[in-house]
Write a protein that holds these residues in place. Sequence first.
Motif, PDB file in Angstrom:
ATOM      1  N   TYR A  23       0.816  -1.218   0.000  1.00 21.68           N
ATOM      2  CA  TYR A  23       0.000   0.000   0.000  1.00 21.68           C
ATOM      3  C   TYR A  23       0.852   1.273   0.000  1.00 21.68           C
ATOM      4  O   TYR A  23       0.514   2.262  -0.656  1.00 21.68           O
ATOM      5  N   LYS A  76       4.109   3.680  -4.050  1.00 24.60           N
ATOM      6  CA  LYS A  76       3.311   4.389  -5.059  1.00 24.60           C
ATOM      7  C   LYS A  76       3.955   4.369  -6.440  1.00 24.60           C
ATOM      8  O   LYS A  76       3.409   4.934  -7.392  1.00 24.60           O
ATOM      9  N   SER A  93      -5.232  -8.525  -7.362  1.00 23.12           N
ATOM     10  CA  SER A  93      -5.223  -7.927  -8.701  1.00 23.12           C
ATOM     11  C   SER A  93      -5.937  -6.577  -8.756  1.00 23.12           C
ATOM     12  O   SER A  93      -5.988  -5.945  -9.814  1.00 23.12           O
ATOM     13  N   LYS A  94      -6.472  -6.133  -7.623  1.00 19.78           N
ATOM     14  CA  LYS A  94      -7.179  -4.855  -7.595  1.00 19.78           C
ATOM     15  C   LYS A  94      -6.240  -3.709  -7.989  1.00 19.78           C
ATOM     16  O   LYS A  94      -5.113  -3.614  -7.500  1.00 19.78           O
ATOM     17  N   ASN A  95      -6.687  -2.868  -8.901  1.00 22.82           N
ATOM     18  CA  ASN A  95      -5.898  -1.738  -9.415  1.00 22.82           C
ATOM     19  C   ASN A  95      -4.620  -2.203 -10.117  1.00 22.82           C
ATOM     20  O   ASN A  95      -3.613  -1.495 -10.127  1.00 22.82           O
ATOM     21  N   LYS A  96      -4.666  -3.401 -10.683  1.00 22.39           N
ATOM     22  CA  LYS A  96      -3.520  -3.933 -11.423  1.00 22.39           C
ATOM     23  C   LYS A  96      -3.980  -4.508 -12.750  1.00 22.39           C
ATOM     24  O   LYS A  96      -5.162  -4.767 -12.958  1.00 22.39           O
ATOM     25  N   LYS A  97      -3.007  -4.706 -13.633  1.00 20.16           N
ATOM     26  CA  LYS A  97      -3.253  -5.405 -14.891  1.00 20.16           C
ATOM     27  C   LYS A  97      -2.740  -6.838 -14.764  1.00 20.16           C
ATOM     28  O   LYS A  97      -1.674  -7.079 -14.194  1.00 20.16           O
ATOM     29  N   ASP A 157       1.198  -2.638 -12.155  1.00 21.25           N
ATOM     30  CA  ASP A 157       0.404  -1.438 -11.894  1.00 21.25           C
ATOM     31  C   ASP A 157      -0.293  -1.013 -13.183  1.00 21.25           C
ATOM     32  O   ASP A 157       0.073  -1.437 -14.281  1.00 21.25           O
ATOM     33  N   LYS A 158      -1.296  -0.164 -13.039  1.00 22.54           N
ATOM     34  CA  LYS A 158      -2.138   0.222 -14.170  1.00 22.54           C
ATOM     35  C   LYS A 158      -1.396   0.981 -15.264  1.00 22.54           C
ATOM     36  O   LYS A 158      -1.811   1.002 -16.429  1.00 22.54           O
ATOM     37  N   SER A 159      -0.279   1.630 -14.908  1.00 23.81           N
ATOM     38  CA  SER A 159       0.432   2.435 -15.902  1.00 23.81           C
ATOM     39  C   SER A 159       1.302   1.592 -16.835  1.00 23.81           C
ATOM     40  O   SER A 159       1.769   2.081 -17.858  1.00 23.81           O
TER      41      SER A 159
END
Length: 337
Positions: free
Chosen positions: A252, A255, A277-281, A309-311
């Motif tokens: 958590y 960042k 997998s929350k907030n992940k690809k 991560d999403k980016s």
Amino acid sequence: MKKLSIINPLLLFINSILATALLLSYLLPYISPKTVPALTIFSLFVPFLVLTNLGFLIYWLIKLHKNTLLSAFVLLIGWFVAPPLLKFSNKEIVLTNDLKVMSYNVRMFNYYKWNDDVTTEQKIYEFINNESPDVISLQEFYQSDLLDIKLPYKYIKTKSATNKFGLAIYSKHPIVNSGSLNFKNSANNTIFIDIVKNMDTIRIYNAHLESLKINPNKENFGEKSSERLFKRLSNGFKKQVSQTESIIKHEYSWKGKKIMCGDFNNTSYSWVYRKLSKNKKDAFIEGGLGTGKTFRYIYPMRIDFILTDKSAVINQFKTYNDNKLSDHYPIMSRLNW
């Protein structure tokens, strides 16, 4: 004709049970194993339920029968609410600045001689070195005297100085930070490293959640009775909950760019997977092909994952399902930001 009139109602009855079971399985990711551990066991059988419903769908379509709607309806719901069991297209983009990440449960490099091939350990090293990943996360690692992985940086965490079993992450890029979560009352663990690539710091987790100790080649999966197997699996899933919460709490505060590799000992239809997998690809969902099967069992079980991560941009995902040196298949993804 009378025989056919008996068979179709019987098939419809079986189809109804399996369709209902699949429909209810879509709720499993939202039910904590601590609440109803018995239900969690069914997350392992969701791939079987998908395939059997697909089989019934094809059968009724061939027969041009109205019963086609039953499995079609349940599978259509799953298409929108559940992770895919089957991917029909993949990505094959190779960029020079990709980060090539692998994850591999090596089953202790055949330390207990489950494979009759005495050269299994060396073949695993050869495979890794030939594939030349930038980073590789190894589960069920054993710190062997023959160890020969040709990557310059590494973080190895074994249970103790004398107990050489544990986890490892090897990297082509410098490791500037590392650590271990040290799961309590468990032979499993999660470790992490921070690497520097092109002035960016990337955190990589290697997660190995509580093992269910399933032996697919033995009756009751290696347990004396179905009742004892049921109890063992329930206890294993309960431990996975606290381990998952430990990982989420630890990650958590980070960042920056992030990758989570590992053997979750659970499928993408589980509470564990939904939380991690929350907030992940999911690299398989973004770039994979086929079922993504990672565990050597009669039907496709995807229990090994690479999440980002999403980016991150996933340019490629591959499952090495021709590699039978372990009971898990290695997986690889090419990532970029």
